[in-house]
Design a protein around this motif. Structure first.
Motif, PDB file in Angstrom:
ATOM      1  N   THR A   1      39.056  36.578  39.825  1.00 28.60           N
ATOM      2  CA  THR A   1      38.103  36.707  38.720  1.00 28.60           C
ATOM      3  C   THR A   1      38.790  36.832  37.363  1.00 28.60           C
ATOM      4  N   GLU A   2      39.697  37.788  37.198  1.00 26.60           N
ATOM      5  CA  GLU A   2      40.335  37.960  35.895  1.00 26.60           C
ATOM      6  C   GLU A   2      41.272  36.804  35.566  1.00 26.60           C
ATOM      7  N   TYR A   3      41.945  36.264  36.556  1.00 23.84           N
ATOM      8  CA  TYR A   3      42.849  35.135  36.320  1.00 23.84           C
ATOM      9  C   TYR A   3      42.237  33.790  36.713  1.00 23.84           C
ATOM     10  N   ARG A   4      41.112  33.840  37.381  1.00 20.20           N
ATOM     11  CA  ARG A   4      40.370  32.634  37.774  1.00 20.20           C
ATOM     12  C   ARG A   4      41.177  31.697  38.677  1.00 20.20           C
TER      13      ARG A   4
ATOM     14  N   TYR B   1      36.878  48.705  39.574  1.00 15.75           N
ATOM     15  CA  TYR B   1      38.099  48.777  40.366  1.00 15.75           C
ATOM     16  C   TYR B   1      38.393  50.226  40.746  1.00 15.75           C
TER      17      TYR B   1
ATOM     18  N   MET C   1      33.153  45.181  31.687  1.00 12.27           N
ATOM     19  CA  MET C   1      33.584  45.041  33.078  1.00 12.27           C
ATOM     20  C   MET C   1      32.368  45.059  34.006  1.00 12.27           C
TER      21      MET C   1
ATOM     22  N   LYS D   1      47.389  32.692  32.447  1.00 10.20           N
ATOM     23  CA  LYS D   1      45.998  32.267  32.323  1.00 10.20           C
ATOM     24  C   LYS D   1      45.896  30.893  31.673  1.00 10.20           C
TER      25      LYS D   1
ATOM     26  N   PRO E   1      41.329  43.226  30.233  1.00 11.43           N
ATOM     27  CA  PRO E   1      41.070  42.238  31.284  1.00 11.43           C
ATOM     28  C   PRO E   1      40.425  40.948  30.801  1.00 11.43           C
ATOM     29  N   ASP E   2      39.803  40.952  29.637  1.00 13.20           N
ATOM     30  CA  ASP E   2      38.986  39.798  29.240  1.00 13.20           C
ATOM     31  C   ASP E   2      39.309  39.302  27.841  1.00 13.20           C
TER      32      ASP E   2
ATOM     33  N   TYR F   1      40.592  40.646  41.927  1.00  8.51           N
ATOM     34  CA  TYR F   1      41.208  40.649  40.595  1.00  8.51           C
ATOM     35  C   TYR F   1      41.849  39.299  40.275  1.00  8.51           C
TER      36      TYR F   1
ATOM     37  N   ARG G   1      48.848  46.480  35.833  1.00  6.60           N
ATOM     38  CA  ARG G   1      48.524  45.087  35.488  1.00  6.60           C
ATOM     39  C   ARG G   1      49.671  44.386  34.781  1.00  6.60           C
TER      40      ARG G   1
END
Length: 592
Positions: free
Chosen positions: A246-249, A5, A1, A177, A93-94, A243, A78
């Protein structure tokens, strides 16, 4: 990360999960419960935060114990198990393997927005199947109505109470995603509508342990205002926006009804926070809905605002309606539209009769045309009608509606298409909910009836659908008319391809050269585009023909050819009236 957060369940590199939330008024005995563990006491930290590090895997379910009878989800959950009152789930998250991780987006000038509701499209999988069709049409930016977890399986999304948790009704986080990833593979971005002005009426536990999250001195239509003066509250929503990006773009955010946020200072802070944390080589678009018409928010921080003024003027021209907020535009709708085309908004500080004579707006003439999102319909303007009627059912002449579509798609403002519009859908789009509490469902029904009782098209209880009835939701799925769906799709595709080839590449630095009304139902507008090209439109939304200026009458086809001949097959279709009819003439003058 790479980003810390402030809230949520965050898996750490050490293998443990850190649980943290802001709970300055938590009751005695407030505790964390994680499956497979006894109740866990929370360590108090600075500024009202509490946290605990727990050895638990991704996928573990957890909740917060308020008292013997009450448990609450994580406000920064989440993912939920069992809807808004159920357990929260620890999410990695990734973990998603992005196929198009090098995607950096497209310039805002390229944007053609398509607003849609994920549920009515068949969830993320249904939308995924539609991506090639939308890309071929000319859509470059898919915009999802809010997906934050809401109560029940059906909702517009504006009753969300868990802003970080995509509602499981539409699919899994990985399916969301994948939708975004595959859109990027088609050179299409995806935006998300977020709600930072209120929480929904069911499932919000924050007042029980974080009472200062809300302020008692400012009310909104949905209850006490969120207190963005509190650093923890400010950070909660800044983190949320980052969030999603970045995490979901996601490629951008549209912020709902920011006029209901007490004080605009926080909006500037939010935009600056995001710009600081997003790589500079990414195109990330920030768009507002703001009834206050604050031009200052569009001078560097936000890319654009939904242009309600232009919509209202066009709606009056097309339908003749004059009730409610349309009363501010109905007296001289052509003049109102001309000002919107030339300067962005009609209301730039003058008093609004509909709003009790209060001043509204700031001067917007210095803003570029691309600072305004132009639409003929959207979820609000359709779904907040008593019958949810679409323009295809309200406008008495398809040719006049096609003229408005041509104006929308070929003008320098950024176009937004509402789901089904491109197929000429005539099925209504209603407001819908699925509240389990009968008292809350009845309160929503009663509120809608009170709201519409003063409108002329309201004919009593039978004229207004029940938002909580599943049939209302099913009736809102857009269905094309078999007779003309193909023709509408062809028209949209031709116009959008014209825009992509001849207008979008020239929009950076575009400026208005003025606009004016022509009679009671016509407008003229002109813009200078990049490279010195000049774009001119004459549009007629009335039933009677309007004469063009004498200088153009003899050479309309020659001028029009400059715009239309550049796309194979487009000139004949457009000039002869199959798309624009006799109601619009477009000129693109190349620099000498």
């Amino acid at each position: 990360m790479t980003y810390d957060y402030a809230s949520g369940a965050i898996p750490l590199e050490s293998g443990v999960t850190r649980f943290r939330l802001w709970a300055p008024t938590a009751p005695a005995g407030f505790a964390l419960e994680v499956e497979g563990h006894p109740a866990i006491a929370l360590r108090p930290g600075p500024d009202g935060y509490v946290q605990a590090d727990v050895d638990c895997p991704v996928g573990a379910r957890y909740r917060y114990r308020l008292d013997a009878d009450t448990v609450a989800p994580d406000p920064a959950s989440r993912l939920q198990y069992g809807d808004v009152h159920g357990d929260s789930i620890v999410v990695a998250p990734d973990a998603y393997p992005w196929r198009y991780g090098s995607w950096r987006g497209r310039p805002w000038e390229d944007a053609v927005l398509y607003e849609t509701h994920a549920g009515l499209e068949g969830g993320y999988a249904g939308l995924l199947a539609r991506l090639p069709e939308l890309a071929a049409l000319g859509v470059t930016l898919l915009e999802l109505m809010p997906i934050a977890d809401f109560p029940g399986p059906r909702n517009w999304g504006y009753d969300g109470v868990l802003p970080y948790a995509p509602d499981a009704t539409y699919g899994t986080p990985d399916e969301l995603k994948r939708l975004i990833d595959e859109a990027h593979g088609l050179e299409m971005g995806v935006m998300l509508d977020v709600v930072y002005n209120h929480f929904g009426p069911d499932g919000n536990y924050l007042p029980r342990y974080a009472a200062p999250f809300f302020r008692q001195d400012v009310a909104t239509p949905w209850g006490d205002a969120i207190d963005f003066r509190q650093p923890a509250v400010s950070q909660f929503f800044k983190d949320n926006a980052l969030y999603w990006l970045t995490e979901y773009r996601f490629d951008g955010l549209r912020l709902d009804a920011v006029h209901a946020i007490a004080g605009h200072e926080w909006l500037h802070e939010l935009a600056q926070h995001l710009r600081q944390h997003i790589p500079p080589d990414r195109y990330v678009h920030l768009v507002l809905e703001n009834d206050d018409n604050r031009a200052s928010l569009l001078q560097g921080d936000f890319d654009a605002q939904w242009n309600d003024d232009a919509h209202h003027a066009l709606h009056c021209l097309l339908t003749g309606e004059s009730h409610g907020y349309y009363a501010d535009y109905s007296a001289r709708p052509a003049q109102a539209l001309a000002r919107c085309l030339a300067e962005g908004w009609l209301y730039q500080g003058q008093r609004s009769p509909y709003r009790g004579g209060q001043p509204r707006g700031q001067p917007s003439a210095e803003l570029p045309p691309t600072a305004f999102v132009l639409f003929l319909q959207n979820h609000d303007q359709t779904g907040n009608r008593a019958g949810g009627e679409r323009l295809a059912s309200l406008v008495d002449s398809p040719a006049r509606l096609r003229a408005a579509v041509a104006l929308q798609l070929l003008s320098p403002q950024i176009p937004l298409i509402f789901m089904g519009e491109e197929r000429g859908a005539r099925t209504p789009f209603h407001y819908f909910t699925s509240h389990a509490d009968p008292a809350l469902a009845q309160a929503v029904r009663d509120g809608r009836r009170r709201e519409f009782s003063r409108f002329p098209e309201f004919q009593g209880a039978g004229a207004l659908s029940d938002p909580n009835d599943p049939a209302t939701y099913l009736a809102s799925k857009p269905r094309a008319s078999a007779a003309d769906a193909h023709a509408w799709m062809r028209d949209y595709a031709v116009l959008l391809h014209l825009r992509a080839r001849l207008i979008a590449p020239r929009l950076a630095g575009a400026v208005s050269l003025g606009a004016a009304a022509i009679g009671e139902r016509g407008v003229y507008a002109r813009w200078e585009l990049a490279g010195g090209a000049r774009l001119t439109v004459y549009a007629n939304f009335g039933p009677d023909r309007l004469a063009l200026p004498e200088a153009l009458q003899a050479g309309v086809e020659a001028y029009a050819t400059l715009l239309f001949e550049s796309v194979a097959g487009a000139r004949d279709a457009l000039v002869q009236g199959e798309v624009c009819g006799d109601s619009t003439v477009w000129l693109l003058e190349e620099p000498a």
